[in-house]
Design a protein around this motif. Structure first.
Motif, PDB file in Angstrom:
ATOM      1  N   VAL A 104       4.506   3.108  10.462  1.00  0.00           N
ATOM      2  CA  VAL A 104       3.731   2.458  11.522  1.00  0.00           C
ATOM      3  C   VAL A 104       4.695   1.562  12.295  1.00  0.00           C
ATOM      4  O   VAL A 104       5.327   0.681  11.703  1.00  0.00           O
ATOM      5  N   PHE A 105       4.811   1.794  13.592  1.00  0.00           N
ATOM      6  CA  PHE A 105       5.728   1.036  14.435  1.00  0.00           C
ATOM      7  C   PHE A 105       4.976  -0.094  15.112  1.00  0.00           C
ATOM      8  O   PHE A 105       3.932   0.130  15.728  1.00  0.00           O
ATOM      9  N   LEU A 106       5.513  -1.313  14.973  1.00  0.00           N
ATOM     10  CA  LEU A 106       4.865  -2.503  15.510  1.00  0.00           C
ATOM     11  C   LEU A 106       5.752  -3.155  16.564  1.00  0.00           C
ATOM     12  O   LEU A 106       6.919  -3.443  16.316  1.00  0.00           O
ATOM     13  N   ALA A 135      -1.303   5.502  19.063  1.00  0.00           N
ATOM     14  CA  ALA A 135      -0.665   6.298  18.009  1.00  0.00           C
ATOM     15  C   ALA A 135       0.007   7.506  18.646  1.00  0.00           C
ATOM     16  O   ALA A 135      -0.523   8.102  19.575  1.00  0.00           O
ATOM     17  N   HIS A 136       1.182   7.829  18.151  1.00  0.00           N
ATOM     18  CA  HIS A 136       1.930   8.991  18.612  1.00  0.00           C
ATOM     19  C   HIS A 136       2.500   9.678  17.385  1.00  0.00           C
ATOM     20  O   HIS A 136       3.009   9.033  16.489  1.00  0.00           O
ATOM     21  N   HIS A 137       2.429  10.975  17.367  1.00  0.00           N
ATOM     22  CA  HIS A 137       2.757  11.712  16.151  1.00  0.00           C
ATOM     23  C   HIS A 137       4.030  12.532  16.256  1.00  0.00           C
ATOM     24  O   HIS A 137       4.256  13.425  15.459  1.00  0.00           O
ATOM     25  N   ASP A 167      10.766  -9.393  17.013  1.00  0.00           N
ATOM     26  CA  ASP A 167       9.826 -10.371  17.550  1.00  0.00           C
ATOM     27  C   ASP A 167       8.464 -10.317  16.856  1.00  0.00           C
ATOM     28  O   ASP A 167       7.732 -11.298  16.829  1.00  0.00           O
ATOM     29  N   VAL A 168       8.125  -9.191  16.257  1.00  0.00           N
ATOM     30  CA  VAL A 168       6.880  -9.110  15.480  1.00  0.00           C
ATOM     31  C   VAL A 168       6.983 -10.044  14.277  1.00  0.00           C
ATOM     32  O   VAL A 168       6.058 -10.802  13.977  1.00  0.00           O
ATOM     33  N   LEU A 169       8.115 -10.006  13.604  1.00  0.00           N
ATOM     34  CA  LEU A 169       8.295 -10.840  12.408  1.00  0.00           C
ATOM     35  C   LEU A 169       8.377 -12.322  12.751  1.00  0.00           C
ATOM     36  O   LEU A 169       7.960 -13.163  11.962  1.00  0.00           O
ATOM     37  N   SER A 170       8.870 -12.647  13.935  1.00  0.00           N
ATOM     38  CA  SER A 170       9.000 -14.064  14.282  1.00  0.00           C
ATOM     39  C   SER A 170       7.746 -14.643  14.929  1.00  0.00           C
ATOM     40  O   SER A 170       7.499 -15.836  14.820  1.00  0.00           O
ATOM     41  N   THR A 171       6.951 -13.823  15.606  1.00  0.00           N
ATOM     42  CA  THR A 171       5.784 -14.361  16.313  1.00  0.00           C
ATOM     43  C   THR A 171       4.450 -14.100  15.620  1.00  0.00           C
ATOM     44  O   THR A 171       3.513 -14.866  15.815  1.00  0.00           O
ATOM     45  N   CYS A 172       4.346 -13.028  14.852  1.00  0.00           N
ATOM     46  CA  CYS A 172       3.051 -12.726  14.234  1.00  0.00           C
ATOM     47  C   CYS A 172       3.211 -11.968  12.914  1.00  0.00           C
ATOM     48  O   CYS A 172       2.679 -10.870  12.755  1.00  0.00           O
ATOM     49  N   PRO A 173       3.919 -12.555  11.948  1.00  0.00           N
ATOM     50  CA  PRO A 173       4.131 -11.856  10.674  1.00  0.00           C
ATOM     51  C   PRO A 173       2.836 -11.595   9.911  1.00  0.00           C
ATOM     52  O   PRO A 173       2.784 -10.690   9.076  1.00  0.00           O
ATOM     53  N   MET A 174       1.764 -12.340  10.221  1.00  0.00           N
ATOM     54  CA  MET A 174       0.495 -12.142   9.527  1.00  0.00           C
ATOM     55  C   MET A 174      -0.099 -10.769   9.800  1.00  0.00           C
ATOM     56  O   MET A 174      -0.939 -10.298   9.049  1.00  0.00           O
ATOM     57  N   VAL A 175       0.352 -10.106  10.856  1.00  0.00           N
ATOM     58  CA  VAL A 175      -0.156  -8.775  11.147  1.00  0.00           C
ATOM     59  C   VAL A 175       0.174  -7.805  10.011  1.00  0.00           C
ATOM     60  O   VAL A 175      -0.556  -6.849   9.774  1.00  0.00           O
ATOM     61  N   LEU A 176       1.250  -8.072   9.280  1.00  0.00           N
ATOM     62  CA  LEU A 176       1.619  -7.197   8.166  1.00  0.00           C
ATOM     63  C   LEU A 176       0.590  -7.256   7.044  1.00  0.00           C
ATOM     64  O   LEU A 176       0.252  -6.236   6.449  1.00  0.00           O
ATOM     65  N   ASP A 177       0.073  -8.448   6.747  1.00  0.00           N
ATOM     66  CA  ASP A 177      -0.976  -8.572   5.741  1.00  0.00           C
ATOM     67  C   ASP A 177      -2.252  -7.865   6.191  1.00  0.00           C
ATOM     68  O   ASP A 177      -2.914  -7.194   5.399  1.00  0.00           O
ATOM     69  N   CYS A 178      -2.597  -8.021   7.464  1.00  0.00           N
ATOM     70  CA  CYS A 178      -3.792  -7.356   8.001  1.00  0.00           C
ATOM     71  C   CYS A 178      -3.642  -5.843   7.939  1.00  0.00           C
ATOM     72  O   CYS A 178      -4.572  -5.135   7.533  1.00  0.00           O
ATOM     73  N   LEU A 179      -2.479  -5.352   8.340  1.00  0.00           N
ATOM     74  CA  LEU A 179      -2.218  -3.923   8.309  1.00  0.00           C
ATOM     75  C   LEU A 179      -2.294  -3.394   6.883  1.00  0.00           C
ATOM     76  O   LEU A 179      -2.921  -2.359   6.613  1.00  0.00           O
ATOM     77  N   ASN A 180      -1.691  -4.112   5.943  1.00  0.00           N
ATOM     78  CA  ASN A 180      -1.734  -3.702   4.544  1.00  0.00           C
ATOM     79  C   ASN A 180      -3.176  -3.630   4.044  1.00  0.00           C
ATOM     80  O   ASN A 180      -3.581  -2.660   3.401  1.00  0.00           O
ATOM     81  N   SER A 181      -3.973  -4.645   4.346  1.00  0.00           N
ATOM     82  CA  SER A 181      -5.377  -4.663   3.920  1.00  0.00           C
ATOM     83  C   SER A 181      -6.148  -3.493   4.516  1.00  0.00           C
ATOM     84  O   SER A 181      -6.942  -2.840   3.824  1.00  0.00           O
ATOM     85  N   ASP A 182      -5.927  -3.239   5.798  1.00  0.00           N
ATOM     86  CA  ASP A 182      -6.617  -2.124   6.451  1.00  0.00           C
ATOM     87  C   ASP A 182      -6.247  -0.787   5.819  1.00  0.00           C
ATOM     88  O   ASP A 182      -7.110   0.061   5.579  1.00  0.00           O
ATOM     89  N   ILE A 183      -4.966  -0.587   5.559  1.00  0.00           N
ATOM     90  CA  ILE A 183      -4.528   0.685   4.965  1.00  0.00           C
ATOM     91  C   ILE A 183      -5.043   0.814   3.541  1.00  0.00           C
ATOM     92  O   ILE A 183      -5.467   1.902   3.121  1.00  0.00           O
ATOM     93  N   GLU A 184      -5.043  -0.277   2.778  1.00  0.00           N
ATOM     94  CA  GLU A 184      -5.608  -0.221   1.427  1.00  0.00           C
ATOM     95  C   GLU A 184      -7.080   0.179   1.472  1.00  0.00           C
ATOM     96  O   GLU A 184      -7.545   0.970   0.651  1.00  0.00           O
ATOM     97  N   TYR A 185      -7.829  -0.354   2.452  1.00  0.00           N
ATOM     98  CA  TYR A 185      -9.232   0.020   2.588  1.00  0.00           C
ATOM     99  C   TYR A 185      -9.363   1.504   2.931  1.00  0.00           C
ATOM    100  O   TYR A 185     -10.172   2.225   2.348  1.00  0.00           O
ATOM    101  N   VAL A 186      -8.570   1.969   3.883  1.00  0.00           N
ATOM    102  CA  VAL A 186      -8.604   3.384   4.271  1.00  0.00           C
ATOM    103  C   VAL A 186      -8.307   4.265   3.062  1.00  0.00           C
ATOM    104  O   VAL A 186      -8.991   5.263   2.821  1.00  0.00           O
ATOM    105  N   CYS A 229       0.808  -1.219   0.000  1.00  0.00           N
ATOM    106  CA  CYS A 229       0.000   0.000   0.000  1.00  0.00           C
ATOM    107  C   CYS A 229       0.842   1.271   0.000  1.00  0.00           C
ATOM    108  O   CYS A 229       0.324   2.363  -0.200  1.00  0.00           O
ATOM    109  N   GLY A 230       2.145   1.157   0.231  1.00  0.00           N
ATOM    110  CA  GLY A 230       3.029   2.317   0.216  1.00  0.00           C
ATOM    111  C   GLY A 230       3.498   2.762   1.586  1.00  0.00           C
ATOM    112  O   GLY A 230       4.392   3.589   1.702  1.00  0.00           O
ATOM    113  N   VAL A 231       2.928   2.242   2.633  1.00  0.00           N
ATOM    114  CA  VAL A 231       3.324   2.570   4.007  1.00  0.00           C
ATOM    115  C   VAL A 231       4.467   1.653   4.416  1.00  0.00           C
ATOM    116  O   VAL A 231       4.547   0.506   3.969  1.00  0.00           O
TER     117      VAL A 231
END
Length: 126
Positions: free
Chosen positions: A95-97, A117-119, A59-78, A50-52
């Motif tokens: 986006v920091f995970l 979220a923090h800006h 540990d995100v990549l080793s324990t729950c890499p599927m979150v990246l697909d979910c995040l991508n889908s959510d951002i594409e929808y947004v 999606c470009g983000v």
């Protein structure tokens, strides 16, 4: 260990995918030794389709890499419902995970188990 990237993830061939810290500022621990300083946590930049860029702790990549697909889908929808005039702003937002996160006093840390979220970088120290 090999990470299997889903369809929403782009593999990047440049050196920018090397782990990096959020900031390299003077040692905060000398001025406020009682506070947790998260500025030197290492994040691996993972560009999403999606470009983000998802900035992931290892540990995100080793324990729950599927979150990246979910995040991508959510951002594409947004992006599909937001005006095109703000798409560039969304795409340049990193986006920091983390699977866990602590801040505050070293001897009594606040443990985060929710999304937030923090800006600005200032939230990394307090």
């Amino acid at each position: 260990m090999d990470i299997q990237f889903g369809p929403g993830i782009q593999k990047e061939n440049s050196t920018s995918s090397s782990p990096r810290t959020v900031t390299n500022q003077p040692d905060h621990n000398q001025q406020f030794p009682e506070l947790i300083d998260n500025r030197n946590l290492l994040y691996l930049p993972v560009p999403l389709r999606c470009g983000v860029t998802a900035m992931c702790r290892d540990d995100v990549l080793s324990t729950c890499p599927m979150v990246l697909d979910c995040l991508n889908s959510d951002i594409e929808y947004v992006l599909s419902i937001l005006p095109k005039s703000v798409h560039a702003l969304v795409r340049r937002t990193n986006v920091f995970l983390n699977t866990s996160f602590e801040f505050g006093l070293r001897d009594n840390p606040t443990k985060v188990n929710y999304s937030t979220a923090h800006h600005e970088a200032g939230w990394l120290i307090w």
